[in-house]
Design a protein around this motif. Structure first.
Motif, PDB file in Angstrom:
ATOM      1  N   LEU A  53       1.526   7.523   2.722  1.00 33.50           N
ATOM      2  CA  LEU A  53       0.108   7.335   3.071  1.00 33.50           C
ATOM      3  C   LEU A  53      -0.384   8.368   4.068  1.00 33.50           C
ATOM      4  O   LEU A  53      -1.533   8.803   4.005  1.00 33.50           O
ATOM      5  CB  LEU A  53      -0.130   5.921   3.614  1.00 33.50           C
ATOM      6  CG  LEU A  53       0.046   4.800   2.590  1.00 33.50           C
ATOM      7  CD1 LEU A  53      -0.207   3.452   3.235  1.00 33.50           C
ATOM      8  CD2 LEU A  53      -0.879   4.993   1.397  1.00 33.50           C
TER       9      LEU A  53
ATOM     10  N   GLY B 243      -3.570  -3.163  -8.026  1.00 33.36           N
ATOM     11  CA  GLY B 243      -4.142  -3.677  -6.770  1.00 33.36           C
ATOM     12  C   GLY B 243      -4.827  -5.027  -6.909  1.00 33.36           C
ATOM     13  O   GLY B 243      -5.518  -5.467  -5.993  1.00 33.36           O
TER      14      GLY B 243
ATOM     15  N   GLY C 288      -1.025   3.526  -7.885  1.00 36.16           N
ATOM     16  CA  GLY C 288      -2.114   4.282  -8.501  1.00 36.16           C
ATOM     17  C   GLY C 288      -1.602   5.527  -9.222  1.00 36.16           C
ATOM     18  O   GLY C 288      -2.042   5.834 -10.335  1.00 36.16           O
TER      19      GLY C 288
ATOM     20  N   PRO D 165       0.853  -1.182   0.000  1.00 32.15           N
ATOM     21  CA  PRO D 165       0.000   0.000   0.000  1.00 32.15           C
ATOM     22  C   PRO D 165       0.890   1.233   0.000  1.00 32.15           C
ATOM     23  O   PRO D 165       1.937   1.240   0.638  1.00 32.15           O
ATOM     24  CB  PRO D 165      -0.765  -0.104   1.319  1.00 32.15           C
ATOM     25  CG  PRO D 165       0.021  -1.037   2.172  1.00 32.15           C
ATOM     26  CD  PRO D 165       0.668  -1.994   1.214  1.00 32.15           C
TER      27      PRO D 165
ATOM     28  N   MET E  62       9.906   8.345 -11.495  1.00 26.81           N
ATOM     29  CA  MET E  62       9.265   7.025 -11.590  1.00 26.81           C
ATOM     30  C   MET E  62       8.761   6.756 -13.009  1.00 26.81           C
ATOM     31  O   MET E  62       8.796   5.631 -13.493  1.00 26.81           O
ATOM     32  CB  MET E  62       8.082   6.910 -10.603  1.00 26.81           C
ATOM     33  CG  MET E  62       8.461   6.772  -9.147  1.00 26.81           C
ATOM     34  SD  MET E  62       9.645   5.467  -8.836  1.00 26.81           S
ATOM     35  CE  MET E  62       8.767   4.036  -9.440  1.00 26.81           C
TER      36      MET E  62
ATOM     37  N   ARG F  74      -8.476   9.291   2.912  1.00 26.21           N
ATOM     38  CA  ARG F  74      -9.116   7.969   2.896  1.00 26.21           C
ATOM     39  C   ARG F  74      -9.246   7.401   4.305  1.00 26.21           C
ATOM     40  O   ARG F  74      -8.353   7.557   5.123  1.00 26.21           O
ATOM     41  CB  ARG F  74      -8.287   7.006   2.036  1.00 26.21           C
ATOM     42  CG  ARG F  74      -8.740   6.953   0.604  1.00 26.21           C
ATOM     43  CD  ARG F  74      -7.786   6.193  -0.296  1.00 26.21           C
ATOM     44  NE  ARG F  74      -7.456   4.843   0.148  1.00 26.21           N
ATOM     45  CZ  ARG F  74      -6.735   4.005  -0.586  1.00 26.21           C
ATOM     46  NH1 ARG F  74      -6.292   4.341  -1.787  1.00 26.21           N
ATOM     47  NH2 ARG F  74      -6.450   2.794  -0.124  1.00 26.21           N
TER      48      ARG F  74
END
Ligand code: AP5
Ligand code: MG
Ligand code: ZN
Length: 209
Positions: free
Chosen positions: A119, A85, A14, A9, A199, A155
């Protein structure tokens, strides 16, 4: 091209998938986003998965596999896709092999410390689902999505307890997929620590475009 993005995660799956899908002209299929949309819509699926997701646990294989199988049967993904995912367990990978053949599995290699940093600062657009970050990928106007003008939010599973749980679940149930796909000769390891623009360069080099 048919790709799987595999990784813990918060690895940036994403975020890179949004750019990669534009580069390759294929759709990004994120099971997490599909589940979140169901939760927002308060559909039967959403009601079933909300508590599981908030706790950082995995939705059961049967439900998840059925969802992906149905999605991958649609016309718009026949020339390619990025699965973001999914799969996340060995049974999911085995089921996928029966209904679609992937070309490569991109494995995001990143330490826990980076994951926690990413996160804890994530902000997600309620409307288009794009992932911002309070340091690494800021919105130009606070609280408003640059892409669609939607409202950005935190989230429910980005709370410290749920992050911890998701990392545990990743190690127990998802990390075994690394060796599973390595043995099949499909794995492409990428160092996922660099910033977003870099990336993109790393990704293009890894898949040769
Ligand atoms: P899902 O939505 O897939 O969550 P996840 O795997 O936990 O991954 P994340 O979305 O948290 O991270 P990401 O790697 O996409 O990182 P991001 O690009 O956002 O799943 C959610 C839940 O749904 C699961 O817990 C489960 O309950 C259920 N579920 C989903 N699929 C399932 C399945 N197959 N089986 C069963 N259950 C399933 O980046 C993170 C942050 O970092 C962002 O703020 C971003 O701006 C920033 N960032 C991104 N890249 C960089 C970079 N290179 N440098 C600096 N910052 C960066
Ligand atoms: Mg994601
Ligand atoms: Zn948006």
């Amino acid at each position: 091209m048919k790709l799987i993005f595999l990784g813990p995660p918060g690895a940036g799956k994403g975020t890179l998938a949004v750019r990669a899908s534009e580069i390759l002209n294929v759709l990004q299929i994120s099971t997490g986003s599909i589940f979140r949309a169901a939760v927002t819509a308060e559909s039967p699926l959403g009601l079933k998965v909300k508590a599981i997701m908030d706790a950082g646990k995995l939705v059961d294989d049967e439900t998840t596999i059925a969802l992906v199988k149905e999605r991958l049967a649609m016309d718009d993904v026949q020339k390619g896709y990025i699965l973001d995912g999914f799969p996340r367990t060995i049974p999911q990978a085995q089921a996928l092999a029966e209904f679609s053949a992937v070309d490569k599995v991109v494995n995001f290699d990143i330490p826990d410390a980076n994951v926690i940093e990413r996160l804890s600062g994530r902000r997600v657009c309620r409307k288009c689902g794009y992932n911002f970050h309070v340091i690494f990928n800021k919105t130009s106007k606070e609280g408003i999505c640059d892409r669609c003008g939607g409202e950005v939010y935190i989230r429910d599973d980005d709370k410290p307890e749920a992050i911890k749980k998701r990392l545990e679940v990743y190690r127990e149930q998802t990390a075994p997929l690394i060796e599973y796909y390595r043995k099949k000769g499909l794995l492409l390891d990428i160092d996922a620590r660099p910033l977003i623009d870099e990336m993109e360069v790393i990704f293009k080099k890894a898949i040769g475009v």
